[in-house]
Motif scaffolding. Structure first.
Motif, PDB file in Angstrom:
ATOM      1  N   UNK A   1       0.818  -1.207   0.000  1.00 61.18           N
ATOM      2  CA  UNK A   1       0.000   0.000   0.000  1.00 61.18           C
ATOM      3  C   UNK A   1       0.856   1.263   0.000  1.00 61.18           C
ATOM      4  N   UNK A   2       1.854   1.317   0.883  1.00 61.15           N
ATOM      5  CA  UNK A   2       2.665   2.533   0.987  1.00 61.15           C
ATOM      6  C   UNK A   2       3.533   2.759  -0.243  1.00 61.15           C
ATOM      7  N   UNK A   3       4.019   1.693  -0.840  1.00 64.11           N
ATOM      8  CA  UNK A   3       4.817   1.848  -2.050  1.00 64.11           C
ATOM      9  C   UNK A   3       3.950   2.248  -3.233  1.00 64.11           C
ATOM     10  N   UNK A   4       2.687   1.860  -3.200  1.00 61.95           N
ATOM     11  CA  UNK A   4       1.777   2.211  -4.286  1.00 61.95           C
ATOM     12  C   UNK A   4       1.915   1.329  -5.511  1.00 61.95           C
ATOM     13  N   UNK A   5       2.505   0.143  -5.344  1.00 59.55           N
ATOM     14  CA  UNK A   5       2.701  -0.756  -6.485  1.00 59.55           C
ATOM     15  C   UNK A   5       1.477  -1.647  -6.671  1.00 59.55           C
ATOM     16  N   UNK A   6       1.407  -2.297  -7.825  1.00 59.56           N
ATOM     17  CA  UNK A   6       0.289  -3.194  -8.126  1.00 59.56           C
ATOM     18  C   UNK A   6       0.587  -4.642  -7.763  1.00 59.56           C
ATOM     19  N   UNK A   7       1.861  -4.998  -7.719  1.00 62.99           N
ATOM     20  CA  UNK A   7       2.248  -6.360  -7.360  1.00 62.99           C
ATOM     21  C   UNK A   7       3.642  -6.333  -6.750  1.00 62.99           C
ATOM     22  N   UNK A   8       3.898  -7.299  -5.852  1.00 62.57           N
ATOM     23  CA  UNK A   8       5.130  -7.275  -5.077  1.00 62.57           C
ATOM     24  C   UNK A   8       5.548  -8.713  -4.765  1.00 62.57           C
ATOM     25  N   UNK A   9       6.819  -9.044  -5.034  1.00 64.42           N
ATOM     26  CA  UNK A   9       7.338 -10.403  -4.808  1.00 64.42           C
ATOM     27  C   UNK A   9       8.190 -10.447  -3.545  1.00 64.42           C
ATOM     28  N   UNK A  10       8.017 -11.530  -2.751  1.00 64.34           N
ATOM     29  CA  UNK A  10       8.809 -11.726  -1.537  1.00 64.34           C
ATOM     30  C   UNK A  10       9.076 -13.216  -1.337  1.00 64.34           C
ATOM     31  N   UNK A  11      10.074 -13.524  -0.516  1.00 67.43           N
ATOM     32  CA  UNK A  11      10.348 -14.908  -0.123  1.00 67.43           C
ATOM     33  C   UNK A  11      11.038 -14.904   1.236  1.00 67.43           C
ATOM     34  N   UNK A  12      10.673 -15.822   2.146  1.00 66.67           N
ATOM     35  CA  UNK A  12      11.192 -15.756   3.520  1.00 66.67           C
ATOM     36  C   UNK A  12      12.598 -16.292   3.709  1.00 66.67           C
ATOM     37  N   UNK A  13      13.145 -17.021   2.746  1.00 67.19           N
ATOM     38  CA  UNK A  13      14.488 -17.560   2.983  1.00 67.19           C
ATOM     39  C   UNK A  13      15.559 -16.466   2.955  1.00 67.19           C
ATOM     40  N   UNK A  14      15.158 -15.258   2.576  1.00 71.38           N
ATOM     41  CA  UNK A  14      16.068 -14.122   2.647  1.00 71.38           C
ATOM     42  C   UNK A  14      16.044 -13.460   4.024  1.00 71.38           C
ATOM     43  N   UNK A  15      15.074 -13.857   4.878  1.00 80.38           N
ATOM     44  CA  UNK A  15      15.046 -13.278   6.225  1.00 80.38           C
ATOM     45  C   UNK A  15      14.727 -14.354   7.277  1.00 80.38           C
ATOM     46  N   UNK A  16      15.534 -15.439   7.215  1.00 82.20           N
ATOM     47  CA  UNK A  16      15.581 -16.462   8.271  1.00 82.20           C
ATOM     48  C   UNK A  16      14.369 -17.383   8.285  1.00 82.20           C
ATOM     49  N   UNK A  17      13.671 -17.452   7.138  1.00 79.50           N
ATOM     50  CA  UNK A  17      12.570 -18.382   6.983  1.00 79.50           C
ATOM     51  C   UNK A  17      12.971 -19.546   6.096  1.00 79.50           C
ATOM     52  N   UNK A  18      12.010 -20.383   5.721  1.00 80.57           N
ATOM     53  CA  UNK A  18      12.316 -21.590   4.943  1.00 80.57           C
ATOM     54  C   UNK A  18      12.512 -21.334   3.456  1.00 80.57           C
ATOM     55  N   UNK A  19      13.318 -22.191   2.847  1.00 79.02           N
ATOM     56  CA  UNK A  19      13.407 -22.268   1.397  1.00 79.02           C
ATOM     57  C   UNK A  19      12.164 -22.976   0.862  1.00 79.02           C
ATOM     58  N   UNK A  20      11.863 -22.748  -0.407  1.00 81.04           N
ATOM     59  CA  UNK A  20      10.790 -23.490  -1.042  1.00 81.04           C
ATOM     60  C   UNK A  20       9.441 -22.824  -1.008  1.00 81.04           C
TER      61      UNK A  20
END
Length: 400
Positions: A200-219
């Motif tokens: 919402x704050x960035x104002x973008x229409x779509x946004x990609x994330x993955x948790x293995x970059x911040x101590x979460x699981x791969x896959x």
């Protein structure tokens, strides 16, 4: 081994691993099954979806709200965004001559998807960056306003460079895209879990994330899509996730994702300061020890954990191997392109000299990195730099 390659992946946090273990034990059913075990799994899965979405500035609780689609990781999320939003007519999968704009510094999963759309007929145009790795907004405005082509359909610019850590002016870019009625996607994979990221704050229409970059699981990863934005599926064979990304969802991985997000929200301020302090300490030690060293994007807005640094006269690939032999894990750029001997497209796009491009490595610190490790890592890196400079083979030198 001192690990300074957290941008490639982070070690899973104990708290996250415990949450995943509980989920594997407590929710054994398939979330798509109608029986009680399946219903319990579904409720937990949706709880994870709602909490993750809320943390990243999206609302998936209303019937026609935003969407959070679980994927297998950042690469699939990026492909789903580019291919799913870049198709002009999702009903018949028609590719027109609509323009697709991507920046010159994108991750391989964006570049390759964009090139695939080009082979299908899309008009692909590249947004240039300056020497600080920041997109040239005035050029974006010119491309958007160019009436000699059909109206652009999609713009994709990463929120933060995975190589240099440079942050992009995403809110300004979003305003410009809205002005021209063009969809905007951002690859926020490297930024999530280091700085606050909000759809919402960035104002973008779509946004990609993955948790293995911040101590979460791969896959597992996710694509967040703003309310009202139409997306064409890229996989077929199931009704899961409104058929936009079919396939059996993993409650265990989703719970790990949720736990990693919760851990970040708990540690956010302290984590930011910790990472920035260690990164700056490492930069000082390396520059003090090698007067020829060049830090890229210094003094510009960037992620707190990333250090892109050149050691002129030293081959980057030889340095990665030499440093590894000294017990320090670093990289020469994106992990998804680490097997390539080609120079970094990001550094070339910044207009850096060939000497700097060929001698640049990427160092990235993490929440478990200590000041003592930084000091020792700098010593070992400088030792390797000095040995390579005097022409010794990486496999021949031994420390005294």
């Amino acid at each position: 081994m001192i690990y300074l390659d957290h941008n490639a992946t982070t070690p899973i946090a104990p708290e996250v691993l415990e949450a995943m273990t509980r989920a594997a034990r407590d929710f054994p059913g398939n979330p798509a099954s109608q029986h009680q075990l399946g219903q319990r799994a579904r409720r937990q899965l949706e709880r994870c979806r709602e909490e993750i979405a809320e943390a990243f500035g999206a609302d998936v609780t209303s019937l026609r709200g935003d969407q959070l689609l679980f994927t297998s990781g950042g690469t699939e999320a990026n492909n789903l965004a580019l291919l799913g939003l870049g198709i002009a007519d999702p009903a018949i999968y028609k590719i027109t001559q609509d323009r697709l704009l991507v920046s010159a510094i994108e991750h391989p999963s964006i570049r390759a998807a964009a090139l695939h759309l080009k082979t299908l007929g899309a008009d692909l145009q590249i947004i240039p960056v300056d020497e600080t790795c920041k997109i040239k907004l005035e050029q974006v405005a010119s491309l958007l306003a160019d009436k000699s082509h059909l109206k652009p359909r999609l713009v994709s610019v990463m929120l933060a460079s995975n190589e240099t850590g440079a942050l992009q002016p995403m809110a300004d870019l979003a305003c410009k895209c809205r002005e021209f009625g063009v969809l905007l996607h951002t690859d926020a994979v490297q930024a999530a879990g280091k700085i606050d990221v909000s759809l919402k704050q960035l104002g973008v229409d779509a946004l990609s994330i993955t948790p293995h970059k911040f101590y979460g699981p791969l896959g597992i990863g996710a694509l967040l899509v703003r309310e009202g934005v139409k997306l064409a599926p890229q996989l077929f064979g199931g009704f899961q996730q409104t058929s936009l990304r079919p396939g059996t969802e993993s409650v265990m991985l989703a719970e790990g994702f949720r736990a990693a997000v919760a851990l970040y929200r708990q540690e956010a301020a302290d984590r930011l300061e910790h990472l920035r302090s260690l990164r700056d300490q490492l930069a000082r030690l390396l520059c003090d020890g090698d007067q020829a060293a060049v830090v890229h994007c210094a003094g510009t807005p960037q992620l707190p954990q990333t250090l892109s640094i050149a050691f002129p006269g030293v081959d980057r690939q030889k340095l990665v191997i030499a440093v590894d032999m000294q017990g320090v894990a670093i990289s020469s750029g994106s992990a998804c392109a680490s097997g390539s001997s080609e120079p970094s497209p990001t550094l070339l796009a910044m207009g850096l000299s060939q000497e700097l491009v060929e001698s640049t490595v990427r160092l990235s610190v993490g929440r478990s990195t200590t000041p003592a490790e930084i000091k020792e890592a700098a010593r070992r890196i400088l030792f390797s730099v000095n040995n390579l400079r005097v022409g010794r083979s990486a496999g021949q030198f031994s420390e005294k």
